[in-house]
Design a protein around this motif. Structure first.
Motif, PDB file in Angstrom:
ATOM      1  N   SER A   8       0.834  -1.211   0.000  1.00  0.00           N
ATOM      2  CA  SER A   8       0.000   0.000   0.000  1.00  0.00           C
ATOM      3  C   SER A   8       0.867   1.258   0.000  1.00  0.00           C
ATOM      4  O   SER A   8       0.614   2.202  -0.758  1.00  0.00           O
ATOM      5  CB  SER A   8      -0.909  -0.026   1.235  1.00  0.00           C
ATOM      6  N   ILE A   9       1.903   1.272   0.811  1.00  0.00           N
ATOM      7  CA  ILE A   9       2.795   2.442   0.881  1.00  0.00           C
ATOM      8  C   ILE A   9       3.558   2.610  -0.435  1.00  0.00           C
ATOM      9  O   ILE A   9       3.732   3.731  -0.917  1.00  0.00           O
ATOM     10  CB  ILE A   9       3.755   2.321   2.089  1.00  0.00           C
ATOM     11  N   GLU A  10       3.993   1.493  -1.039  1.00  0.00           N
ATOM     12  CA  GLU A  10       4.703   1.594  -2.325  1.00  0.00           C
ATOM     13  C   GLU A  10       3.815   2.239  -3.391  1.00  0.00           C
ATOM     14  O   GLU A  10       4.287   3.056  -4.183  1.00  0.00           O
ATOM     15  CB  GLU A  10       5.152   0.202  -2.786  1.00  0.00           C
ATOM     16  N   LYS A  11       2.526   1.884  -3.404  1.00  0.00           N
ATOM     17  CA  LYS A  11       1.598   2.478  -4.378  1.00  0.00           C
ATOM     18  C   LYS A  11       1.454   3.982  -4.148  1.00  0.00           C
ATOM     19  O   LYS A  11       1.415   4.771  -5.097  1.00  0.00           O
ATOM     20  CB  LYS A  11       0.226   1.801  -4.284  1.00  0.00           C
ATOM     21  N   LYS A  12       1.381   4.389  -2.874  1.00  0.00           N
ATOM     22  CA  LYS A  12       1.265   5.820  -2.548  1.00  0.00           C
ATOM     23  C   LYS A  12       2.504   6.568  -3.045  1.00  0.00           C
ATOM     24  O   LYS A  12       2.403   7.669  -3.591  1.00  0.00           O
ATOM     25  CB  LYS A  12       1.089   6.012  -1.044  1.00  0.00           C
ATOM     26  N   ILE A  13       3.680   5.960  -2.851  1.00  0.00           N
ATOM     27  CA  ILE A  13       4.931   6.596  -3.295  1.00  0.00           C
ATOM     28  C   ILE A  13       4.930   6.733  -4.819  1.00  0.00           C
ATOM     29  O   ILE A  13       5.343   7.777  -5.361  1.00  0.00           O
ATOM     30  CB  ILE A  13       6.162   5.801  -2.797  1.00  0.00           C
ATOM     31  N   GLN A  14       4.457   5.705  -5.519  1.00  0.00           N
ATOM     32  CA  GLN A  14       4.400   5.764  -6.981  1.00  0.00           C
ATOM     33  C   GLN A  14       3.490   6.909  -7.454  1.00  0.00           C
ATOM     34  O   GLN A  14       3.833   7.645  -8.386  1.00  0.00           O
ATOM     35  CB  GLN A  14       3.902   4.427  -7.551  1.00  0.00           C
ATOM     36  N   LYS A  15       2.341   7.098  -6.782  1.00  0.00           N
ATOM     37  CA  LYS A  15       1.422   8.184  -7.138  1.00  0.00           C
ATOM     38  C   LYS A  15       2.080   9.543  -6.899  1.00  0.00           C
ATOM     39  O   LYS A  15       1.958  10.465  -7.712  1.00  0.00           O
ATOM     40  CB  LYS A  15       0.131   8.096  -6.317  1.00  0.00           C
ATOM     41  N   LEU A  16       2.800   9.633  -5.776  1.00  0.00           N
ATOM     42  CA  LEU A  16       3.482  10.889  -5.465  1.00  0.00           C
ATOM     43  C   LEU A  16       4.585  11.172  -6.492  1.00  0.00           C
ATOM     44  O   LEU A  16       4.801  12.335  -6.857  1.00  0.00           O
ATOM     45  CB  LEU A  16       4.052  10.863  -4.050  1.00  0.00           C
TER      46      LEU A  16
END
Length: 194
Positions: A8-16
């Motif tokens: 979940s955190i990796e996906k957030k980083i990708q969006k950022l």
């Protein structure tokens, strides 16, 4: 669990990262001024948020590593205990079996076996005696063996017969055109000398 949180955190980083790229591209096209500064402030907030998520990700990685190490150590200790238990059981069995063995009896058995082998050898020697045979001198046997060896050497080399078959059959001083059946031969099959 930890893996779901990590994903979940990796996906957030990708969006950022996508958002940061968009702000970066926007700023490249803008001139310095309040509008560019406003986009820059937004990009800095997104970057700060990204750093925060990356720190969380690092914490999760460390927790995961620590849990793996703990599991490995626990399993290693269980394996060691099982090995020690097996060694104890083996040692107990060995002691039990060893008590059943009398070293003195084994030594006596070995001595008896050696005596029996000597007796058997002696019986063979007695049974192998020859009666009515004259004593033969070893030196005479060796001389006979040497002479026999010389005869065998001469018997094996028959190449001289091949050469004799190829030799001319006419008597020396006569021509080869004469009838070979008229030539006298000696006891070796060679033309007789007159």
């Amino acid at each position: 669990g930890i893996n779901a949180e990590y994903g979940s955190i990796e996906k957030k980083i990708q969006k950022l990262d996508v958002e940061l790229k968009r702000y970066s591209d926007q700023m490249k096209k803008m001139r310095d001024g309040p509008s560019k500064n406003m986009v820059k402030q937004k990009a800095l907030r997104v970057l700060k948020q990204k750093r925060s998520y990356e720190n969380q990700l690092e914490g999760i990685r460390n927790q995961s590593f620590n849990m793996e190490q703990t599991n490995y150590t626990t399993q290693s200790l269980k394996d060691t205990k099982a090995t020690v238990d097996a060694m104890k059981t083996g040692l107990t069995q060995m002691k039990k079996e060893y008590k059943k063995i009398d070293i003195d009896k084994i030594e006596d058995l070995q001595d008896d076996m050696a005596d029996m082998m000597e007796d058997a050898q002696e019986i063979q020697e007695i049974m192998g005696r020859q009666y009515g045979m004259p004593d033969i001198d070893d030196a005479d046997l060796e001389a006979e063996l040497d002479a026999l060896g010389d005869e065998l050497l001469f018997d094996d080399d028959m190449s001289y017969l091949d050469e004799a078959a190829e030799a001319p059959t006419n008597a020396p001083g006569t021509s080869a055109k004469e009838d070979p059946s008229s030539t006298q031969l000696d006891e070796f099959g060679l033309p007789a000398l007159s």
